[in-house]
Design a protein around this motif. Structure first.
Motif, PDB file in Angstrom:
ATOM      1  N   SER A   1     -20.986  -3.445  35.717  1.00  0.00           N
ATOM      2  CA  SER A   1     -22.434  -3.593  35.658  1.00  0.00           C
ATOM      3  C   SER A   1     -22.942  -2.914  34.393  1.00  0.00           C
ATOM      4  N   TYR A   2     -24.246  -3.056  34.159  1.00  0.00           N
ATOM      5  CA  TYR A   2     -24.856  -2.482  32.962  1.00  0.00           C
ATOM      6  C   TYR A   2     -26.185  -1.823  33.328  1.00  0.00           C
ATOM      7  N   ASN A   3     -26.513  -0.767  32.600  1.00  0.00           N
ATOM      8  CA  ASN A   3     -27.799  -0.093  32.754  1.00  0.00           C
ATOM      9  C   ASN A   3     -28.557  -0.145  31.437  1.00  0.00           C
ATOM     10  N   ILE A   4     -29.864  -0.319  31.528  1.00  0.00           N
ATOM     11  CA  ILE A   4     -30.736  -0.277  30.352  1.00  0.00           C
ATOM     12  C   ILE A   4     -31.584   0.981  30.428  1.00  0.00           C
ATOM     13  N   TYR A   5     -31.640   1.720  29.342  1.00  0.00           N
ATOM     14  CA  TYR A   5     -32.520   2.879  29.226  1.00  0.00           C
ATOM     15  C   TYR A   5     -33.559   2.578  28.151  1.00  0.00           C
ATOM     16  N   TYR A   6     -34.819   2.933  28.423  1.00  0.00           N
ATOM     17  CA  TYR A   6     -35.848   2.700  27.408  1.00  0.00           C
ATOM     18  C   TYR A   6     -36.897   3.787  27.461  1.00  0.00           C
ATOM     19  N   SER A   7     -37.498   4.039  26.301  1.00  0.00           N
ATOM     20  CA  SER A   7     -38.462   5.126  26.186  1.00  0.00           C
ATOM     21  C   SER A   7     -39.358   4.876  24.984  1.00  0.00           C
ATOM     22  N   THR A   8     -40.475   5.570  24.923  1.00  0.00           N
ATOM     23  CA  THR A   8     -41.360   5.488  23.764  1.00  0.00           C
ATOM     24  C   THR A   8     -41.000   6.546  22.719  1.00  0.00           C
ATOM     25  N   THR A   9     -39.914   7.280  22.953  1.00  0.00           N
ATOM     26  CA  THR A   9     -39.403   8.237  21.972  1.00  0.00           C
ATOM     27  C   THR A   9     -37.925   7.944  21.733  1.00  0.00           C
ATOM     28  N   PRO A  10     -37.404   8.303  20.565  1.00  0.00           N
ATOM     29  CA  PRO A  10     -35.980   8.065  20.306  1.00  0.00           C
ATOM     30  C   PRO A  10     -35.090   8.807  21.302  1.00  0.00           C
ATOM     31  N   ASP A  11     -33.806   8.464  21.313  1.00  0.00           N
ATOM     32  CA  ASP A  11     -32.820   8.975  22.257  1.00  0.00           C
ATOM     33  C   ASP A  11     -33.198   8.545  23.665  1.00  0.00           C
ATOM     34  N   ALA A  12     -33.308   7.218  23.822  1.00  0.00           N
ATOM     35  CA  ALA A  12     -33.803   6.642  25.075  1.00  0.00           C
ATOM     36  C   ALA A  12     -32.974   7.049  26.278  1.00  0.00           C
ATOM     37  N   LYS A  13     -31.660   7.178  26.129  1.00  0.00           N
ATOM     38  CA  LYS A  13     -30.802   7.475  27.280  1.00  0.00           C
ATOM     39  C   LYS A  13     -31.112   8.850  27.871  1.00  0.00           C
ATOM     40  N   ALA A  14     -31.608   9.764  27.029  1.00  0.00           N
ATOM     41  CA  ALA A  14     -31.875  11.120  27.506  1.00  0.00           C
ATOM     42  C   ALA A  14     -33.287  11.288  28.059  1.00  0.00           C
ATOM     43  N   THR A  15     -34.218  10.435  27.648  1.00  0.00           N
ATOM     44  CA  THR A  15     -35.635  10.675  27.991  1.00  0.00           C
ATOM     45  C   THR A  15     -36.318   9.411  28.456  1.00  0.00           C
ATOM     46  N   SER A  16     -35.706   8.666  29.365  1.00  0.00           N
ATOM     47  CA  SER A  16     -36.256   7.334  29.595  1.00  0.00           C
ATOM     48  C   SER A  16     -36.269   6.898  31.043  1.00  0.00           C
ATOM     49  N   GLY A  17     -36.875   5.692  31.210  1.00  0.00           N
ATOM     50  CA  GLY A  17     -36.723   4.972  32.450  1.00  0.00           C
ATOM     51  C   GLY A  17     -35.369   4.279  32.461  1.00  0.00           C
ATOM     52  N   LYS A  18     -34.857   4.010  33.637  1.00  0.00           N
ATOM     53  CA  LYS A  18     -33.527   3.420  33.777  1.00  0.00           C
ATOM     54  C   LYS A  18     -33.604   2.156  34.623  1.00  0.00           C
ATOM     55  N   ILE A  19     -32.979   1.097  34.140  1.00  0.00           N
ATOM     56  CA  ILE A  19     -32.868  -0.154  34.888  1.00  0.00           C
ATOM     57  C   ILE A  19     -31.392  -0.360  35.196  1.00  0.00           C
ATOM     58  N   GLU A  20     -31.042  -0.326  36.464  1.00  0.00           N
ATOM     59  CA  GLU A  20     -29.644  -0.453  36.866  1.00  0.00           C
ATOM     60  C   GLU A  20     -29.281  -1.909  37.143  1.00  0.00           C
TER      61      GLU A  20
ATOM     62  N   THR B   1     -28.533  -7.641  33.774  1.00  0.00           N
ATOM     63  CA  THR B   1     -27.688  -8.699  33.221  1.00  0.00           C
ATOM     64  C   THR B   1     -28.301  -9.194  31.923  1.00  0.00           C
ATOM     65  N   SER B   2     -27.433  -9.552  30.977  1.00  0.00           N
ATOM     66  CA  SER B   2     -27.902  -9.997  29.657  1.00  0.00           C
ATOM     67  C   SER B   2     -28.144 -11.505  29.629  1.00  0.00           C
ATOM     68  N   PRO B   3     -29.293 -11.966  29.111  1.00  0.00           N
ATOM     69  CA  PRO B   3     -30.429 -11.181  28.624  1.00  0.00           C
ATOM     70  C   PRO B   3     -31.301 -10.713  29.791  1.00  0.00           C
ATOM     71  N   TYR B   4     -31.951  -9.566  29.599  1.00  0.00           N
ATOM     72  CA  TYR B   4     -32.800  -8.990  30.638  1.00  0.00           C
ATOM     73  C   TYR B   4     -34.198  -8.758  30.065  1.00  0.00           C
ATOM     74  N   THR B   5     -35.227  -9.177  30.807  1.00  0.00           N
ATOM     75  CA  THR B   5     -36.611  -9.005  30.361  1.00  0.00           C
ATOM     76  C   THR B   5     -37.210  -7.762  31.008  1.00  0.00           C
ATOM     77  N   VAL B   6     -37.588  -6.807  30.171  1.00  0.00           N
ATOM     78  CA  VAL B   6     -38.252  -5.581  30.631  1.00  0.00           C
ATOM     79  C   VAL B   6     -39.754  -5.813  30.522  1.00  0.00           C
ATOM     80  N   THR B   7     -40.467  -5.751  31.633  1.00  0.00           N
ATOM     81  CA  THR B   7     -41.896  -6.043  31.653  1.00  0.00           C
ATOM     82  C   THR B   7     -42.717  -4.760  31.839  1.00  0.00           C
TER      83      THR B   7
END
Length: 221
Positions: A66-85, A88-94
């Motif tokens: 499986s894959y997880n997406i991390y996103y944030s409004t600041t760099p280093d998204a994996k450390a300071t972000s929301g997580k989508i578990e 699947t690619s492509p994935y739309t983040v709304t």
């Protein structure tokens, strides 16, 4: 004693070899017994902006479940972000805010754990641009020239033209990637051409502009 050890070692090695061969065959999710460890980080991560959204895609990773997406409004998204578990690619983040920069990183997961984050990609969601204004169409010998006023947030423009009024994106002949002013050649003198222009960006294409028209005429010698 050494003879006894050799006698016992042979069947033990045969058992290990049998397990290895079992791991190599059969079901779609089986792996050789020597495969272990977390998967590699995803590569070729791409993020395309939309209206309040972002579309994230990446290459599949060998051994990933499986894959997880991390996103944030600041760099280093994996450390300071929301997580989508389980993405699947492509994935739309709304639910994103237009005008803000978002940073994205993707990880791969298997039974051994989660990979490190992919190389980070950033994008700025934006709304679909407004329809262009200030449409002006002038005619010459076998051609027309179309100009318009630039639209904020637009990264490209399209022209649609036809020989009957009421031209739309569906009914008109499309000239993609037009730059104002744009000359359209190869037209028939004495025929009136109706024109609309649209603006576009990663979020999509605007509605049609108001309609302009002009009639090419032969040059007077």
């Amino acid at each position: 004693m050494k003879a006894v050890f050799r006698f016992l070692a042979v069947p033990f090695l045969l058992v290990v070899l049998g397990l290895a061969l079992t791991g190599c065959g059969g079901g779609g999710d089986s792996y050789p017994v020597w495969f272990s460890g977390t998967p590699d980080s995803p590569t070729n991560v791409s993020v395309v902006s939309g209206d309040g959204k972002a579309i994230v895609s990446w290459n599949p990773v060998a051994g990933a479940k499986s894959y997880n997406i991390y996103y944030s409004t600041t760099p280093d998204a994996k450390a300071t972000s929301g997580k989508i578990e389980n993405a699947t690619s492509p994935y739309t983040v709304t639910g994103l805010t237009n005008g803000l920069t978002y940073y994205f990183s993707v990880t791969a997961v298997n039974e051994y754990g989660e990979s490190g984050g992919s190389a980070e990609e950033s994008v700025v969601p934006s709304p679909i641009p407004a329809a262009p204004t200030g449409i002006n169409v002038t005619a010459a010998d076998g051609q027309i020239a179309v100009s318009w006023t630039a639209v904020e947030g637009a990264t490209a423009y399209n022209i649609y033209y036809a020989t009957s009024s009421g031209v739309t994106k569906t009914t008109g002949i499309k000239v993609a990637g037009a730059v104002s002013p744009r000359t359209i050649t190869g037209l028939t003198n004495g025929t009136t051409y109706y024109v609309v222009v649209t603006a576009a960006n990663d979020a999509g294409e605007s509605a049609e502009s108001s309609e302009g028209f002009a009639t090419p005429t032969a040059a007077v010698s």
